[in-house]
Design an enzyme around this catalytic site. Structure first.
Site, short mmCIF file in Angstrom:
data_model
loop_
_atom_site.label_atom_id
_atom_site.label_comp_id
_atom_site.label_asym_id
_atom_site.label_seq_id
_atom_site.Cartn_x
_atom_site.Cartn_y
_atom_site.Cartn_z
N GLU A 167 -22.77 31.17 -22.49
CA GLU A 167 -21.76 30.44 -23.31
C GLU A 167 -20.29 30.47 -22.77
O GLU A 167 -19.47 31.08 -23.01
CB GLU A 167 -21.46 31.02 -24.75
CG GLU A 167 -22.60 30.73 -25.51
CD GLU A 167 -22.51 31.44 -26.98
OE1 GLU A 167 -23.27 31.07 -27.72
OE2 GLU A 167 -21.59 32.21 -27.38
N GLU A 356 -30.44 30.73 -28.48
CA GLU A 356 -29.97 31.50 -29.94
C GLU A 356 -29.95 30.58 -30.95
O GLU A 356 -29.32 29.15 -30.90
CB GLU A 356 -28.33 31.86 -29.54
CG GLU A 356 -28.24 33.11 -28.88
CD GLU A 356 -26.88 33.63 -28.56
OE1 GLU A 356 -26.21 33.56 -29.65
OE2 GLU A 356 -26.61 34.20 -27.70
#
Length: 448
Positions: A167, A356
């Protein structure tokens, strides 16, 4: 096949994910020095409850138990991250004790028959590097290269899957732009500079992987969201496009197209100072999609235009019910739309892994059990979206549930629980939730 049967491909990867600062604890053990998150947690008001990761799930001392529990729950893949400050506690120092911790962790993973995915960077930048300017400085790229090279030399043949960066949006935009995450700066110029340098580190790791002749697969993980306009008004549609540019395209386009989106370059204007942080060769370095694209997905956003002085001049419309404990709307249809869009606009046949996906819920431990039906429902509905995408030819190859353990949830401290395994933070007792038991059955059948 009955209408309610969702069977996944035989080679589909089932896994679970964690990250170093969120679970390890042992922050002053084994030669580790502080990360930017250790420092950030000491700033009053930055983390709910004044919480920090000093102990967290104490995985540093419980890793054998945790890996055995993964095995008992039937997991085949485990995604974890290495704590950079354990490996490079100071400039020019490589810490053997830190390397040994991960060596022993990998021993346990292999003994349990699990396949590891190693994330090189999941936000815990060494504080000594931040003291030199952190991600705003190009020197940090060289520090990362040293660190990544050490990890690859030590563990290269033991790692099947490499995740370069987790991220980059959060590490740069939330860390240097909004100040919600470490190091807590509020400077958009710094944020975009940091984003560029972090993306370059993905390229650096990709090159090292090639140069060292490693056989494992390598890729980056982006957090992406489906963005809807709050209305058909032109200004709301334009606002939604800006939000998409901000969170999705600013990171995906350099990876796949070798350039930043022109509409956002124009919108950001003076904050970018003519993209003066981009030097010759940078975009070619970044433009390495790798062997797979990791996607972290939780919710969608519904956006309308504002006339305020904020960077994007947009605001999030109130999420529709149902929502998770984070207040995030549960909207699996948007997950399907996002996957379809990613394949069409970016990955174009490159394998996608969901690195995720999961939900924070208000779990209650009753008579030694946690009936987290909300989390179970969230996961099941999102897996249906995955299945639909695959059935239509989408190149989705795996799903890692977030998270294995309840853990330190960044600025939310310990107030939010994402785990499929409950943690009693006072006793460190682990209790699999109903969702974990369902996931075990589902993996055994390769569907539901």
């Amino acid at each position: 096949m009955s209408e309610n049967t969702f069977i996944f491909p035989a080679t589909f990867m089932w896994g679970t994910s964690t990250s170093s600062y969120q679970i390890e604890g042992g922050t002053d053990e084994g030669g580790r020095t502080p990360s930017i998150w250790d420092t950030f947690c000491q700033i009053p008001g930055k983390v709910i409850g004044g919480d920090c990761g000093d102990v967290a799930c104490d995985h540093f001392h419980h890793f054998k138990e945790d890996v055995q529990l993964m095995k008992q729950l039937g997991f085949l893949h485990y995604r974890f991250s290495v704590a950079w400050p354990r490996i490079m506690p100071a400039a020019g120092i490589i810490n053997e004790e830190g390397l040994l911790f991960y060596e022993h962790l990998l021993d346990e993973i292999e003994l349990a028959g699990l396949i590891p995915m190693l994330t090189l960077y999941h936000w815990d930048l060494p504080q000594w590097i931040e003291d030199e300017g952190g991600w705003t400085q190009r020197e940090t790229i060289q520090h990362f290269k040293t660190y990544a090279s050490v990890i690859m030399d030590r563990f290269g043949e033991r790692i099947n899957w490499w995740n370069t960066i987790n991220e980059p949006y959060c590490a740069s935009i939330l860390g240097y732009g909004t100040g919600e995450h470490a190091p807590g700066h509020e400077n958009w110029r710094e944020a975009f500079t940091a984003a560029h340098h972090i993306l370059m580190c993905h390229g650096i790791a990709s090159n090292l992987h090639k140069e060292k002749g490693l056989t494992g697969k390598i890729g980056i993980t982006l957090n992406m969201e489906h963005v809807d306009a709050a209305s058909e008004r032109p200004e709301d549609v334009a606002a939604a496009i800006r939000r998409d540019g901000f969170i999705n395209r600013w990171f995906a386009e350099p990876l796949f197209n070798g350039k930043y989106p022109e509409d956002m370059v124009e919108w950001y204007g003076t904050y970018l100072n003519g993209l003066d942080f981009v030097q010759p060769g940078d975009m070619e370095l970044i433009q390495q999609p790798g062997d797979f694209l990791g996607i972290n997905y939780y919710t969608r956003s519904i956006i309308r235009s504002t006339n305020d002085a904020s960077l994007l001049q947009v605001e999030q419309v109130h999420m529709e019910e149902p929502v998770t404990d984070m207040g995030w709307e549960i909207h699996p249809e948007s997950f399907y739309k996002l996957l379809t869009r990613i394949e069409k606009d970016f990955s174009k046949g490159l394998p996608i892994l969901i690195t995720e996906n999961g939900a924070a819920m208000r779990d209650e431990l009753v008579n030694g059990q946690i009936e987290d039906t909300g989390r179970h429902g969230y996961i099941e509905e999102h897996l249906k979206a995955c299945h639909r995408f695959i059935e239509e030819g989408g190149q989705l190859k795996g799903y890692f549930v977030w998270s294995f353990l309840d853990n330190f949830e960044w600025a939310w401290g310990y107030s939010k629980r994402f785990g499929i395994v409950h943690i009693n933070y006072e006793t460190q007792e682990r209790t699999p939730k109903q969702s974990a038991l369902w996931f075990k059955q589902m993996m055994a059948k390769n569907g539901f």
